[in-house]
Each structure stands twice: as structure tokens, then as C-alpha cells.
Design an enzyme around this catalytic site. Structure first.
Site, PDB file in Angstrom:
ATOM      1  N   GLY A 173     -12.499  -4.422   1.505  1.00  0.00           N
ATOM      2  CA  GLY A 173     -13.532  -5.295   0.957  1.00  0.00           C
ATOM      3  C   GLY A 173     -14.807  -4.487   0.743  1.00  0.00           C
TER       4      GLY A 173
ATOM      5  N   MET B 195      -9.331  -3.309   8.102  1.00  0.00           N
ATOM      6  CA  MET B 195      -8.845  -3.719   9.417  1.00  0.00           C
ATOM      7  C   MET B 195      -8.044  -2.643  10.167  1.00  0.00           C
ATOM      8  SD  MET B 195      -7.864  -7.654   8.336  1.00  0.00           S
ATOM      9  CE  MET B 195      -7.527  -8.178  10.003  1.00  0.00           C
ATOM     10  N   GLU B 196      -8.057  -1.403   9.695  1.00  0.00           N
ATOM     11  CA  GLU B 196      -7.245  -0.368  10.361  1.00  0.00           C
ATOM     12  C   GLU B 196      -7.936   0.988  10.535  1.00  0.00           C
ATOM     13  OE1 GLU B 196      -6.093  -1.836   7.415  1.00  0.00           O
ATOM     14  OE2 GLU B 196      -4.953  -3.446   8.383  1.00  0.00           O
TER      15      GLU B 196
ATOM     16  N   ASP C 166     -11.704  -6.719  -3.030  1.00  0.00           N
ATOM     17  CA  ASP C 166     -12.528  -7.933  -2.975  1.00  0.00           C
ATOM     18  C   ASP C 166     -13.919  -7.536  -2.497  1.00  0.00           C
ATOM     19  OD1 ASP C 166     -12.760  -8.514   0.174  1.00  0.00           O
ATOM     20  OD2 ASP C 166     -10.786  -7.720  -0.262  1.00  0.00           O
TER      21      ASP C 166
ATOM     22  N   ILE D  80     -12.922 -10.187   6.392  1.00  0.00           N
ATOM     23  CA  ILE D  80     -14.301 -10.617   6.137  1.00  0.00           C
ATOM     24  C   ILE D  80     -14.367 -11.350   4.789  1.00  0.00           C
ATOM     25  CG2 ILE D  80     -16.718  -9.894   5.930  1.00  0.00           C
ATOM     26  CD1 ILE D  80     -15.504  -9.399   8.742  1.00  0.00           C
TER      27      ILE D  80
ATOM     28  N   GLU E  24       0.806  -1.221   0.000  1.00  0.00           N
ATOM     29  CA  GLU E  24       0.000   0.000   0.000  1.00  0.00           C
ATOM     30  C   GLU E  24       0.841   1.274   0.000  1.00  0.00           C
ATOM     31  OE1 GLU E  24      -4.043  -1.735   2.118  1.00  0.00           O
ATOM     32  OE2 GLU E  24      -2.376  -1.152   3.393  1.00  0.00           O
TER      33      GLU E  24
HETATM   34  N1  SAH Z   1      -2.904 -11.700   2.893  1.00  0.00           N
HETATM   35  C1  SAH Z   1      -2.368 -10.997   4.003  1.00  0.00           C
HETATM   36  C2  SAH Z   1      -3.420 -10.620   5.005  1.00  0.00           C
HETATM   37  C3  SAH Z   1      -4.323  -9.543   4.482  1.00  0.00           C
HETATM   38  S1  SAH Z   1      -5.469  -8.966   5.666  1.00  0.00           S
HETATM   39  C4  SAH Z   1      -1.281 -11.855   4.648  1.00  0.00           C
HETATM   40  O1  SAH Z   1      -1.438 -13.052   4.699  1.00  0.00           O
HETATM   41  O2  SAH Z   1      -0.285 -11.282   5.063  1.00  0.00           O
HETATM   42  C5  SAH Z   1      -6.378  -7.834   4.668  1.00  0.00           C
HETATM   43  C6  SAH Z   1      -5.828  -6.426   4.559  1.00  0.00           C
HETATM   44  O3  SAH Z   1      -6.517  -5.718   3.534  1.00  0.00           O
HETATM   45  C7  SAH Z   1      -6.052  -5.582   5.807  1.00  0.00           C
HETATM   46  O4  SAH Z   1      -5.013  -4.653   5.950  1.00  0.00           O
HETATM   47  C8  SAH Z   1      -7.411  -4.897   5.563  1.00  0.00           C
HETATM   48  O5  SAH Z   1      -7.409  -3.550   5.960  1.00  0.00           O
HETATM   49  C9  SAH Z   1      -7.622  -4.968   4.047  1.00  0.00           C
HETATM   50  N2  SAH Z   1      -8.817  -5.707   3.588  1.00  0.00           N
HETATM   51  C10 SAH Z   1      -9.076  -5.937   2.269  1.00  0.00           C
HETATM   52  N3  SAH Z   1     -10.193  -6.677   2.121  1.00  0.00           N
HETATM   53  C11 SAH Z   1     -10.668  -6.932   3.364  1.00  0.00           C
HETATM   54  C12 SAH Z   1     -11.779  -7.699   3.844  1.00  0.00           C
HETATM   55  N4  SAH Z   1     -12.596  -8.351   3.030  1.00  0.00           N
HETATM   56  N5  SAH Z   1     -11.968  -7.753   5.194  1.00  0.00           N
HETATM   57  C13 SAH Z   1     -11.135  -7.106   6.034  1.00  0.00           C
HETATM   58  N6  SAH Z   1     -10.057  -6.393   5.627  1.00  0.00           N
HETATM   59  C14 SAH Z   1      -9.794  -6.311   4.297  1.00  0.00           C
END
Ligand code: SAH
Length: 228
Positions: free
Chosen positions: A78, A172-173, A196, A152, A12
Site C-alpha cells: 500500500g 505485512m512481511e 493500493d 491498512i 506474487e
Molecule cells: N485479500 C487477501 C489478503 C491480502 S492482505 C486474502 O483475503 O487472502 C494484503 C497483502 O498485500 C499482504 O501480503 C501485504 O504485504 C500486502 N499489502 C498490500 N497493500 C497493503 C496495505 N494497504 N496494508 C498492508 N498490507 C498490504
């Protein structure tokens, strides 16, 4: 002015760091902070790592240690609102921590005593985001972002967040950064590009679109800088 730009993941902020030269790197609290200048402003850039605690720590340090006077969050999210498709841009009008549950004491979901629930983004920065979108012909949706320490990828959880908070996107932030900025009187805005649809395919879609959507949001953020 000192401006903070933060994301959660390296993907990002990488498109931003690529654009700047003469970047000074400082390590604090197990994370790296990148300082540079742009258009006569000092800029501090960092990715917090995922989740509300990491994001709150980074936002606090950007304000306290690096003197950030305004903060922009850029990243991916998301989609909850069916109008939003992969790559679309969202600017938060307000954010809430969707996973706060002290309903056992009669409080509504997302509410913390002496702290509240929704936190509004700075109206002037939201307007600047809209102006920038107009100037570059980007369709920018303004709406509610729901934040929690959960990725989610499940229609039941998604429906719960939509029904409870009328949220348009989830991540998530954002809400933790919003709360830090509110407490510390720092105007902020949260920009997100959709990676997504927070449904059963979210894991796959996220992997596929993280990089492109993260870049879309970072590029938008850069356009906004020219307009600040
Ligand atoms: N694939 C990563 C984890 C990603 S967590 C790993 O394994 O290291 C998802 C990140 O993208 C978080 O920072 C959140 O802010 C954002 N995000 C994108 N889609 C999301 C969703 N459906 N639910 C929650 N956070 C989402």
C-alpha cells in the site's frame, strides 16, 4: 550462489515460477519450496503466506534448509507516499515493524529491546535494483517500508504510520524478513509494487490490482537477476 526469492501470496511468485523449468518442489513446515537454477545460480522460490510470522518462518527455512546466501522479496504494498501510484515500484532502504508497541515502558514505537527498530537493506542489492531500474527505464522510488500484521485501509492508521516512521509504503512481511536476514547475516532487499493507497478504497484497489502489480514486481525481480 544460492539465491532466495520470496513473496507472501501465490500471485506474487506465480509469474516467477512460470518462467522456470525443471523446478523441484519440497514440502516443509506446511509450505512448498521450489528449487531451480538460473544463470548458473541455484534459486529457491516460495510464498510464505501472509503476515510477519509466516514470512519469518519462510525466510529462516530458505536460509537454513536451502542454503540461501542472498534474498530478494517481491510483492505488493500500500502506498503511503502520495508520489506513489498503483503499479509504481519501490525498493526499501530500511524497514520497520510499525505495530510493535511497548511504549508503556518508555520505548519508542517500533522498538524492541536487544533487537532494535529499523533494519537496513543490503546497500549493494539496493544499488543493483536502481541500476536495473535505470536500464529498463522504470521509475524506482527508494524509501522506508513499514510492516505490520494489519491491512491498512484507513486514513487514521495511515497518517499514524507516516507521522511515526516517515514510511513511504506499508505491507505485512518485509520487516520480519529483514530482521531474520540481518540476524543470519544474509544480504537482502525488499521490492514492492503498489496495489493500493492504504486508504478507505484499499480493499477494492487491492483486489483489482493485486495480479498486475504482483507481476510488475516479479518482472522487475527477474530483470534484477540478470544484473546480479
Ligand atoms: N485479500 C487477501 C489478503 C491480502 S492482505 C486474502 O483475503 O487472502 C494484503 C497483502 O498485500 C499482504 O501480503 C501485504 O504485504 C500486502 N499489502 C498490500 N497493500 C497493503 C496495505 N494497504 N496494508 C498492508 N498490507 C498490504
Amino acid at each position: 550462489m544460492t539465491l532466495a526469492i520470496m513473496g507472501a501470496m501465490e500471485e506474487e511468485v506465480e509469474p516467477l515460477l512460470e518462467r522456470f523449468e525443471n523446478v523441484k518442489v519440497t514440502e516443509i513446515a506446511d509450505n512448498k519450496y521450489y528449487e531451480t537454477t538460473y544463470n548458473g545460480n541455484n534459486i529457491v522460490i516460495a510464498y510464505s503466506k501472509i503476515g510477519k510470522v509466516n514470512a519469518a518462518l519462510t525466510a529462516t527455512l530458505m536460509i537454513e534448509k536451502f542454503g540461501a546466501e542472498k534474498l530478494i522479496f517481491t510483492g505488493v504494498a500500500g502506498a503511503l507516499n502520495p508520489k506513489l501510484k498503483v503499479g509504481d515500484m519501490v525498493v526499501a532502504t530500511k524497514l520497520i515493524q510499525h505495530d510493535v508497541d511497548i511504549t508503556a515502558f518508555g520505548h519508542p514505537w517500533g522498538f524492541i529491546p536487544e533487537s532494535g527498530d529499523f533494519v537496513e537493506c543490503d546497500a549493494a542489492l539496493v544499488s543493483k535494483a536502481k541500476e536495473s531500474a535505470k536500464a529498463i527505464g522504470v521509475d524506482l522510488l527508494d524509501g522506508i517500508i513499514a510492516t505490520g500484521d494489519q491491512f491498512i485501509a484507513d486514513s487514521k492508521k495511515k497518517d499514524f504510520i507516516v507521522d511515526t516512521y516517515k514510511a513511504d509504503a506499508t505491507e505485512m512481511e518485509g520487516a520480519s524478513v529483514a530482521y531474520v536476514c540481518k540476524c543470519m547475516n544474509v544480504p537482502f532487499v525488499v521490492l514492492r509494487s503498489i496495489s493500493d493507497a492504504a486508504d478507505m478504497d484499499a480493499g477494492f484497489d487491492f483486489e483489482e490490482f493485486l495480479k498486475s502489480s504482483a507481476k510488475t514486481s516479479a518482472d522487475f525481480c527477474l530483470k534484477m537477476l540478470d544484473n546480479l
